[in-house]
Design a protein around this motif. Structure first.
Motif, short mmCIF file in Angstrom:
data_model
loop_
_atom_site.label_atom_id
_atom_site.label_comp_id
_atom_site.label_asym_id
_atom_site.label_seq_id
_atom_site.Cartn_x
_atom_site.Cartn_y
_atom_site.Cartn_z
N PHE A 52 -12.60 -14.29 10.47
CA PHE A 52 -11.47 -13.36 10.50
C PHE A 52 -10.15 -14.04 10.16
CE2 PHE A 52 -14.59 -11.14 13.01
CZ PHE A 52 -14.38 -9.81 12.70
N VAL A 55 -3.44 -10.88 9.22
CA VAL A 55 -2.42 -10.61 8.21
C VAL A 55 -1.36 -9.73 8.85
CG1 VAL A 55 -1.94 -9.70 5.91
CG2 VAL A 55 -4.17 -10.72 6.39
N ASP A 56 -0.24 -10.35 9.18
CA ASP A 56 0.83 -9.63 9.86
C ASP A 56 0.32 -8.93 11.13
OD1 ASP A 56 3.42 -8.85 10.26
OD2 ASP A 56 3.29 -7.09 8.97
N GLY A 57 -0.60 -9.60 11.81
CA GLY A 57 -1.14 -9.05 13.06
C GLY A 57 -2.42 -8.26 12.89
N TRP A 58 -2.69 -7.78 11.68
CA TRP A 58 -3.93 -7.04 11.44
C TRP A 58 -5.09 -8.03 11.42
CZ3 TRP A 58 -4.12 -1.92 11.71
CH2 TRP A 58 -2.94 -1.20 11.49
N ILE A 59 -6.12 -7.75 12.21
CA ILE A 59 -7.28 -8.64 12.26
C ILE A 59 -8.31 -8.12 11.26
CG2 ILE A 59 -9.05 -9.66 13.76
CD1 ILE A 59 -6.12 -10.44 14.43
N LEU A 60 -8.48 -8.88 10.20
CA LEU A 60 -9.33 -8.42 9.09
C LEU A 60 -10.46 -9.41 8.84
CD1 LEU A 60 -6.43 -7.55 6.63
CD2 LEU A 60 -7.64 -5.96 8.13
N PRO A 61 -11.64 -8.92 8.52
CA PRO A 61 -12.73 -9.83 8.16
C PRO A 61 -12.38 -10.59 6.89
CG PRO A 61 -13.53 -7.59 8.57
CD PRO A 61 -12.05 -7.51 8.51
N SER B 257 -1.73 -1.84 17.94
CA SER B 257 -2.05 -0.50 17.43
C SER B 257 -3.29 -0.58 16.55
CB SER B 257 -0.87 0.05 16.63
OG SER B 257 -0.53 -0.85 15.61
N PHE B 258 -3.76 0.54 16.11
CA PHE B 258 -4.98 0.52 15.29
C PHE B 258 -5.02 1.69 14.31
CE2 PHE B 258 -5.90 3.20 18.89
CZ PHE B 258 -6.66 4.22 18.37
N LEU B 259 -5.84 1.53 13.33
CA LEU B 259 -6.18 2.62 12.41
C LEU B 259 -7.67 2.88 12.54
CD1 LEU B 259 -4.25 1.63 9.16
CD2 LEU B 259 -3.62 3.36 10.84
N ALA B 386 -10.34 -6.60 18.71
CA ALA B 386 -9.94 -6.43 17.30
C ALA B 386 -11.09 -6.79 16.36
CB ALA B 386 -8.72 -7.28 17.00
N ALA B 390 -13.40 -4.11 13.91
CA ALA B 390 -13.64 -4.30 12.47
C ALA B 390 -15.13 -4.46 12.19
CB ALA B 390 -12.87 -5.52 11.99
N ASN B 396 -9.32 -0.87 11.87
CA ASN B 396 -8.68 -2.18 12.07
C ASN B 396 -7.61 -2.11 13.15
OD1 ASN B 396 -9.35 -2.21 8.80
ND2 ASN B 396 -9.81 -4.09 9.91
N ILE B 397 -7.47 -3.24 13.81
CA ILE B 397 -6.49 -3.35 14.90
C ILE B 397 -5.41 -4.33 14.49
CG2 ILE B 397 -6.19 -4.38 17.20
CD1 ILE B 397 -8.73 -2.97 18.06
N ARG B 398 -4.18 -3.94 14.78
CA ARG B 398 -3.06 -4.85 14.58
C ARG B 398 -2.59 -5.31 15.96
NH1 ARG B 398 2.89 -3.58 11.94
NH2 ARG B 398 3.28 -5.70 11.22
N LEU B 399 -2.78 -6.59 16.24
CA LEU B 399 -2.46 -7.12 17.56
C LEU B 399 -0.98 -7.46 17.68
CD1 LEU B 399 -5.53 -9.48 18.09
CD2 LEU B 399 -5.10 -7.31 19.25
#
Lengths: 70, 478
Positions: A52, A55-61, B257-259, B386, B390, B396-399
């Protein structure tokens, strides 16, 4: 007949032409401003672990980003 | 029987049990003990209804994180049940594991000690015993978290439900407008002989009983014990300096927050950290609530954005694109709420302020602190959620930045769950009451309520409080 210009050549010419004044200026603020966006972008991208990234707080695979780059 | 101590000031009976406080703990104990034939006196500091005059007694000094006791507790008949939300979730058996955290042992009792009282506690709180505890969502995550199962009380207001019963019960004398101001011990300092009470006119009298039970909540119980310092300077039950220590809340951390990809199917989700996840990481428990924006269109936001950009290329006319943007209500978006277990730590504590209230009692000095163990719980839990979100394809979660950056201070709020300040322990060195809720160094003083919680789990405390009270009543009835 004029020599055809490639896209790479056009972009190189454009960027050099735009950058030249600030590069040769003694106290250029423009040169500084050019570096800020890329540094800021890199700061927002941080590896979390081998799977992971943040990116600007977004946790992305990570695989999502690689797929996006390809 | 019901008496206003501003009016009825003569109390000449001897009681079997004196109960201080008329919240869910005090009322439950009074009802149970009176049914087993005990003569009970029940004391309420406030009146029968809310008043600023009474509520102002909860003013306190705070030098740690702000916990707002004046606005979260209610000082009149029925106590804080007069405004609780009603969410009920039982402790897990794993909550009673005796693992040490911050050098402090966990509960000295096992789950089997409170489990027999679950059904009766549910009846008291008007929960459906047949339906039990159910999750609101399916098991959507692959690992580490399960749907959290809970039940919702109407919520039960103890004043509305039990005031007339208390009034009609002959062997309960309930005095309101009667603030407990002191306890007197016998010469050996092992037995409480009487409690001193005062009305708002500063008229004082003493009440005798064989046993005394303090049911004043996680803040006022230690405050009262520390104020009982005429005979013992450090306060009653405080020879090991444990009264008021280990104040715990449930941490309300705004994780981020999250989408959500498919908001059509659910409007909210609640998850609970699995035991395996908690134990492997050596962290506390957690409830994670994901509330999704309710004005949901026919698609989730992520999907909608993808569709939008796909259409942007050529398929839509410009006016359609403008209309799409103006109609966009962010379906699938939401914030993450949490109820996270705070570990007991000695530095999080209640002491006495130099300021006094109108009855001459020192006010509470509040020092709410979290430990590194809690910081680890918050960060590990947030990141795991988070990743799971995913991994499971939910979105997706924005921490929040403080979850990812350990150099930043964690921002958190409260849940109005005040626990641990007279904690239960086998060894008096680590707590105030023994496994029967009796104060270690006294023969006839008991404590009921969330102040006896050794650890707080990640469940709302009212139902476990009732279970423990039923257990205590069973212990005392013989």
């Amino acid at each position: 007949m004029p020599k055809p210009i490639s896209r790479r050549g056009f972009i190189t010419t454009l960027s050099l032409g735009t950058a030249a004044p600030s590069i040769f200026a003694k106290n250029s603020s423009y040169a500084t401003s050019l570096t800020i966006p890329s540094k800021s972008t890199l700061e927002k991208l941080k590896p979390v672990d081998d799977q992971f990234v943040s990116v600007d707080g977004w946790i992305l695979p990570t695989k999502t980003l690689i797929r996006g780059a390809l | 029987m019901l008496f206003d101590f501003n009016v009825q000031t003569t109390i000449d009976k001897n009681y079997d049990v004196c109960i201080v406080g008329t919240g869910p703990a005090g009322i439950t104990l009074a009802r149970k003990l009176s049914k087993s034939g005990k003569k009970v006196v029940l004391l309420e500091a406030g009146g029968l209804n809310y008043s600023e005059e009474s509520q102002d007694f909860y003013e306190c000094e705070s030098i740690g994180h702000e916990a707002w006791p004046k606005f979260t507790r209610l000082r009149y008949f029925g106590g804080t049940s007069n405004h609780w939300s009603g969410r009920c979730r039982p402790f897990d058996s794993s909550d009673f594991n005796a693992r040490k955290i911050n050098g402090l042992p966990g509960w000295p009792i096992r789950y089997s000690a409170v489990q027999p009282y679950l059904e009766e506690a549910m009846e008291i709180l008007d929960l459906d015993t047949e339906q039990g505890f159910k999750p609101i969502n399916k098991n959507l995550l692959k690992d580490h978290f399960s749907p959290d199962a809970f039940s919702k009380s109407p919520p039960t207001r103890f004043k509305g439900k039990y005031l007339s019963e208390i009034e009609a019960t002959k062997n309960i004398d309930c005095f309101y407008n009667a603030t407990a101001t002191d306890l007197t011990l016998d010469a050996s300092h092992r037995t409480v002989t009487h409690v001193e009470i005062s009305n708002y006119k500063n008229y004082k009298t003493n009440i005798s009983a064989h046993k005394f039970i303090l049911c004043l909540g996680g803040i006022e119980t230690p405050r009262f014990m520390l104020n009982c310092n005429n005979q013992i300077k450090a306060g009653i039950g405080n020879s090991n300096d444990m009264v008021g220590r280990c104040f715990m809340e449930h941490l309300n951390v705004r994780m981020g927050s999250f989408l959500y990809r498919d908001s059509e199917t659910v409007s909210g989700m609640q998850f609970y950290g699995d035991n395996e996840f908690v134990e492997r990481n050596n962290i506390g428990k957690s409830n994670i609530t994901l509330g999704i924006v309710k004005k949901v269109k026919s698609y989730g936001r992520t999907k909608a954005i993808k569709t939008f950009f796909k259409n942007l290329a050529c398929q839509m006319e410009i006016e359609d694109k403008v209309q799409f943007i103006s109609d966009f209500k962010c379906p699938g978006m939401g914030n993450i709420g949490t109820l996270i277990e705070q570990s007991p730590n000695l530095d999080s504590r209640i002491t006495l302020s130099h300021e006094t209230d109108d009855l001459g009692l020192n006010k509470t000095k509040f020092e709410w602190k979290i430990s590194d163990f809690d910081r680890k719980t918050i960060r590990k839990t947030g990141l795991a959620m988070a990743k799971e979100f995913a991994n499971s394809g939910l979105g997706n979660i924005r921490l929040s930045d403080f979850i990812l950056d350990e150099n930043l201070e964690i921002k958190f709020g409260h849940h109005a769950h005040h626990m641990g300040t007279t904690r239960m322990s086998e060894n008096p060195k680590y707590g105030v009451v023994d496994k029967n809720s009796k104060v270690h160094e006294l023969d006839n003083l008991y404590i009921a309520g969330s102040s006896v919680f050794s650890t707080g789990g990640a469940c709302n405390p009212t139902m476990p409080i009732i279970q423990l009270c039923l257990r205590l009543a069973n212990h005392l009835k013989g």
